[in-house]
Design an enzyme around this catalytic site. Structure first.
Site, short mmCIF file in Angstrom:
data_model
loop_
_atom_site.label_atom_id
_atom_site.label_comp_id
_atom_site.label_asym_id
_atom_site.label_seq_id
_atom_site.Cartn_x
_atom_site.Cartn_y
_atom_site.Cartn_z
N LYS A 17 0.85 -1.21 0.00
CA LYS A 17 0.00 0.00 0.00
C LYS A 17 0.87 1.24 0.00
O LYS A 17 2.06 1.18 0.32
CB LYS A 17 -0.91 0.04 1.23
CG LYS A 17 -0.22 -0.08 2.59
CD LYS A 17 0.26 1.20 3.23
CE LYS A 17 0.98 0.99 4.55
NZ LYS A 17 1.69 2.12 5.09
N ASP A 143 -1.83 -1.87 10.61
CA ASP A 143 -2.13 -1.88 9.18
C ASP A 143 -2.73 -3.19 8.69
O ASP A 143 -3.15 -3.29 7.54
CB ASP A 143 -0.84 -1.66 8.36
CG ASP A 143 -0.37 -0.21 8.42
OD1 ASP A 143 -1.13 0.64 8.91
OD2 ASP A 143 0.75 0.04 7.96
#
Ligand code: C5P
Length: 302
Positions: A17, A143
């Site tokens: 990401k 995350d």
């Protein structure tokens, strides 16, 4: 994801990401930091394979310096899965093929953990619900929950409270360029160091809404001026090379450039993969051909 029929091995690709926004709003009593962050998946991947085994957790990895015991997030995810699913008489064999850089701020380790939770749940016939997987993910790292759904998202709290967002029209046909300098940055150090940068530590809320509006406006220059990362304050001051990457990319005409997560990866959002490839070639010419760069066309799903 697919099965290799003979051995019943399950294969999964594990993406990464970038943080289009990472706005720290203050330090919390639990030692974490309150955030508003916009995360976008990037389809550059590590590969994982999973097999049921007689007992224990056996993890193999192509990168010798990565521990394969309980210090590895994949190992921890597998332990958490087996415990929660109450599986005691069986074990797991996992192979992790690392292609993405380590400690790079692109969440590859968190994605590996999420892929492990989801992969093992599939391999064992879905003993855990989505909510249970989510709970295990939060305990593994801030995350990890993002990668269970792996769509653009606004995340708040310490980053674990996920609100999925629709794919922004601006990313159609676009590509991310990622640039890794060859060294990693410690995430705990980056957050701790915010104490020396009070403005960055106590960001004003609502940057997220402005960035989302820019992303929906279709204007990449407007997006560029709303990208923000509080952790650049400590990280760019310690590693000036990362500031030079950003300056050079902007000189080349890149309109939307920022550091991802706690670094050390710099990313640029390009209108098309060709532009990103061109910037990568020019960066290598300027900073050396050993520089790690990767171009990922944006996948728009759903
Ligand atoms: O949650 P995760 O294990 O990824 O966090 C790594 C470290 O980053 C934490 O131990 C903490 O020092 C810091 N952190 C933080 N605030 C957050 C996320 C991470 O201080 N919201």
């Amino acid at each position: 994801m697919n099965y290799d029929d003979e051995k019943m091995t399950l294969h999964r690709e594990s993406p990464c990401k970038v943080n289009l926004l990472l706005n720290v709003l203050g330090r919390r009593p639990d030692g974490f930091h309150e955030l508003e962050t916009i995360m976008h998946p990037v389809h550059l991947t590590d590969a994982l394979s999973f097999e049921r085994a007689a007992s224990g957790i056996e993890l193999g990895c192509n990168v010798p310096e990565l521990p394969v015991d309980s210090r590895n997030l994949v190992h921890r995810a597998a332990t958490a899965f087996l415990n929660r699913a109450g599986i005691q008489r069986e074990g797991i064999r996992i192979h992790l093929e690392k292609r993405l850089p380590l400690a790079a701020g692109i969440g590859a380790g968190s994605a590996n953990a999420a892929a492990t939770l989801a992969g093992l749940n599939e391999l064992f016939g879905s003993p855990l619900s989505e909510a249970e997987l989510q709970e295990l993910a939060v305990a593994l790292g801030s995350d990890v929950p993002f990668f269970l759904q792996c769509k653009p998202a606004l995340a708040t709290g310490r980053g674990e409270q996920i609100q999925p967002l629709d794919f922004f029209s601006i990313v159609r046909g676009a590509a991310f360029l990622l640039v890794y300098p060859g060294f990693g940055v410690s995430t705990p150090w980056a957050y701790r160091s915010l104490a020396r940068f009070p403005d960055a530590l106590n960001g004003r809320p609502s940057r997220a809404q402005k960035l989302i509006a820019a992303l929906n406006s279709g204007d990449l220059n407007a997006v560029g001026s709303e990208l923000y990362n509080s952790l650049e304050a400590p990280v760019l001051s310690k590693y000036p090379l990362l500031q030079l990457f950003q300056d050079h990319l902007r000189e080349l005409g890149a309109p939307a450039v920022r550091m991802s997560g706690s670094g050390s990866t710099t990313f640029a959002l390009a209108p098309a993969p060709e532009a990103a490839e061109e910037w990568a070639a020019r960066l290598k010419k300027r900073f050396g051909s050993q520089l790690w760069t990767a171009v990922a066309p944006v996948h728009v799903e759903g």
